[in-house]
Structures are given as C-alpha cells and as structure tokens.
Write an enzyme that holds these catalytic residues in place. Structure first.
Site, mmCIF file in Angstrom:
data_model
loop_
_atom_site.group_PDB
_atom_site.id
_atom_site.type_symbol
_atom_site.label_atom_id
_atom_site.label_comp_id
_atom_site.label_asym_id
_atom_site.label_seq_id
_atom_site.Cartn_x
_atom_site.Cartn_y
_atom_site.Cartn_z
ATOM 1 N N ASP A 1 -15.547 -3.455 0.517
ATOM 2 C CA ASP A 1 -14.912 -3.074 1.777
ATOM 3 C C ASP A 1 -16.025 -2.796 2.769
ATOM 4 O OD1 ASP A 1 -12.498 -3.185 0.336
ATOM 5 O OD2 ASP A 1 -12.666 -1.095 -0.267
ATOM 6 N N ASP B 1 0.864 -1.181 0.000
ATOM 7 C CA ASP B 1 0.000 0.000 0.000
ATOM 8 C C ASP B 1 0.897 1.225 0.000
ATOM 9 O OD1 ASP B 1 -1.930 -1.943 0.397
ATOM 10 O OD2 ASP B 1 -2.903 -0.912 2.063
HETATM 11 O O1 LIG Z 1 -6.075 -1.089 1.589
HETATM 12 C C1 LIG Z 1 -6.302 -0.247 2.471
HETATM 13 O O2 LIG Z 1 -5.755 -0.300 3.596
HETATM 14 C C2 LIG Z 1 -7.270 0.856 2.192
HETATM 15 C C3 LIG Z 1 -7.564 1.757 3.185
HETATM 16 C C4 LIG Z 1 -8.447 2.781 2.949
HETATM 17 C C5 LIG Z 1 -9.023 2.899 1.699
HETATM 18 C C6 LIG Z 1 -8.758 2.009 0.705
HETATM 19 C C7 LIG Z 1 -7.885 0.965 0.920
HETATM 20 N N1 LIG Z 1 -7.556 0.029 -0.026
HETATM 21 C C8 LIG Z 1 -8.165 -0.322 -1.221
HETATM 22 O O3 LIG Z 1 -8.406 0.790 -2.092
HETATM 23 C C9 LIG Z 1 -9.365 0.359 -3.017
HETATM 24 C C10 LIG Z 1 -10.500 1.321 -3.095
HETATM 25 O O4 LIG Z 1 -10.112 2.444 -3.794
HETATM 26 P P1 LIG Z 1 -11.281 3.263 -4.531
HETATM 27 O O5 LIG Z 1 -12.374 3.371 -3.537
HETATM 28 O O6 LIG Z 1 -11.630 2.436 -5.728
HETATM 29 O O7 LIG Z 1 -10.631 4.549 -4.835
HETATM 30 C C11 LIG Z 1 -9.927 -0.951 -2.537
HETATM 31 O O8 LIG Z 1 -9.301 -2.015 -3.224
HETATM 32 C C12 LIG Z 1 -9.509 -0.964 -1.084
HETATM 33 O O9 LIG Z 1 -9.474 -2.281 -0.599
#
Ligand SMILES: O=C(O)c1ccccc1N[C@@H]1O[C@H](COP(=O)(O)O)[C@@H](O)[C@H]1O
Length: 242
Positions: free
Chosen positions: A131, A12
């Site tokens: 999520d 990340d």
């Molecule tokens: O992976 C994380 O820890 C995380 C924390 C906070 C937000 C998102 C996170 N991860 C991943 O990001 C994508 C979502 O991104 P978007 O909403 O499409 O811009 C998703 O895979 C989360 O698991």
C-alpha cells in the site's frame, strides 16, 4: 493463450457494515449495508473472487472477525482476506475461515522475519499488500510510513512471496483511474503476479489494466465504482473477457 484479468469486487467491513473510504482515511466512510448481502450480490453477479477487508482490524479499532468468517463461509467463490493479519493467532484465524489466501500489509513492514516464515510455511496462500503513497509503503491503516516500495519488494521476492496486491493510496476510493505507471514499474521489478487496487472508475480502466496482463497484472480489485454503480459487475466481467 492470453489470460483474462481477474476481477475482485471488494467488501470492506467497518463496524459491521460494508463501507468505502476515500484514500483509506478513517472517517470518510460511505456505508453500503450488510457485508454478507454485498458479498452474495457480487457472487450472484458472476464474481470468481471476493476481496474482503476487516478495516477495524487494519486500523486497530477492534475487529469484525466473526462477521468476516461468516461471510467467507457463505461464499462458493474464492476469498482474499485482509486486515489485521499480523501474527500467528490472527493468521490461524484467517486461514481457518477457509479463505483462498490472505493479504498481509503491516506485518510485512514491521515483522519481516515472521512474514518470511509464514511465506515459507504457506506459499501462495500468502499475498503481501503493498500500500503506497508515491513509492513509500504505509501500514497500520495506512497511517504510518513503512519503508521503500522497491527495497521491500526485492526482499519479499527473495523470500519467495507468491503475489502482491498493489494499492495506490492516493487513488483509492477516488474514481480517478488506476495508477498504471506504478503498476508497470512494479511488474518490471518482480516476476510475481500483481493484483491492482485503487482508482478503478470505468470499463476503460479495466481494459487498460487488461492490457497489462502480459506484463504481470493478474487481477484488479474493484470497489467504489461498483458501489457507485459506475458499471455493473456483469459489464465489468464482459469488458475484461472481450
Ligand atoms: O482497503 C482499504 O481501504 C484500507 C484502508 C486503510 C487500511 C487498510 C485498508 N485495506 C487493506 O488492509 C490490509 C492491511 O491490513 P494490515 O496492515 O495487514 O492490518 C491491506 O490489504 C490493505 O490493502
């Protein structure tokens, strides 16, 4: 023949650094240095997949697109790319990195027509990240509610979504073990493969996830446990192979 649980070590990226968060909350970062070095280390250790997240793009605090593209280009293994992929331009940029698939989060909650269109266009290059807190989906860096898990799952199934990455936010980054009940419930609600995310803390957790492969769990994202050296990736790969 029984399938082996796929392991996806996570990198990340926030502000150019590999980080881990607790519950995905901005401000809880622990930094682990260069994302490229981390990704190369997982590749050297035998990973077949990398789960690569642009956290700034997910939070809306900028992006690490050039760095994420550099890391993806350096990999000989499959890459799942996440974070801030929400429209034609960001999807095109993500796919242009050569990644194996992308993971859409917020877009699946806020622009369902666009997501249905790109699922139809790109098939299994698109996964949707579900999520959740309880059974409520969260988007925009997990800061906003985005509807009911099972209603959204049914809609995405009907649109042909190929796969789901299911994260229990309450578990993410906590080393408290995965939410096996949630994963079983999601697998019972869909015939699509599920990648489990959040909470893996031990080799026993990976064995417990392996036991769910027949129900539809295809893979597991492993983050904090690897960075905290709870076990090595080599040990993890051996544990799911046996
Ligand atoms: O992976 C994380 O820890 C995380 C924390 C906070 C937000 C998102 C996170 N991860 C991943 O990001 C994508 C979502 O991104 P978007 O909403 O499409 O811009 C998703 O895979 C989360 O698991």
């Amino acid at each position: 023949m029984s399938r082996t649980l796929e392991l996806l070590p996570a990198v990340d990226v926030r502000d150019g650094q590999a980080v881990r968060l607790v519950h995905g909350e901005s401000g809880t970062e622990t930094s682990y240095g260069s994302p490229l070095e981390a990704a190369l280390a997982w590749q050297r250790a035998g990973a077949e997949w990398l789960h690569l997240v642009d956290l700034d793009a997910a939070f809306g605090t900028g992006d690490n697109r050039a760095l994420v593209a550099e890391v993806t280009a350096a990999m000989d293994i499959k890459v799942e790319l996440s974070g801030g992929i929400r429209d034609d331009a960001t999807l095109a940029a993500a796919l242009a990195t050569g990644c194996t698939r992308v993971n859409l989060g917020t877009a699946a909650l806020e622009t369902p027509e666009w997501v249905a269109k790109v699922i139809a266009e790109h098939g299994d290059k698109i996964a949707v990240g579900l999520d959740v807190r309880g059974t409520t989906l969260r988007g925009r860096g997990w800061t906003r509610d985005g509807g009911d898990l099972y209603e959204t799952l049914a809609r995405l199934d009907s649109e042909g979504c190929a796969r789901y990455v299911v994260t229990d936010i309450a578990k993410d980054g906590t080393l408290q073990g995965p939410n096996l009940e949630l994963l079983k419930n999601v697998c019972a609600a869909t015939d699509r493969p599920v990648v489990a995310s959040g909470g893996v803390s031990s080799l026993d957790d990976l064995r417990a996830l392996s036991a769910l492969v027949p129900q539809g769990v295809e893979g597991a994202i492993v983050g904090k446990a690897l960075y905290a050296k709870a076990f090595t990736l080599e040990e993890a790969l051996a544990a799911v192979a046996s």
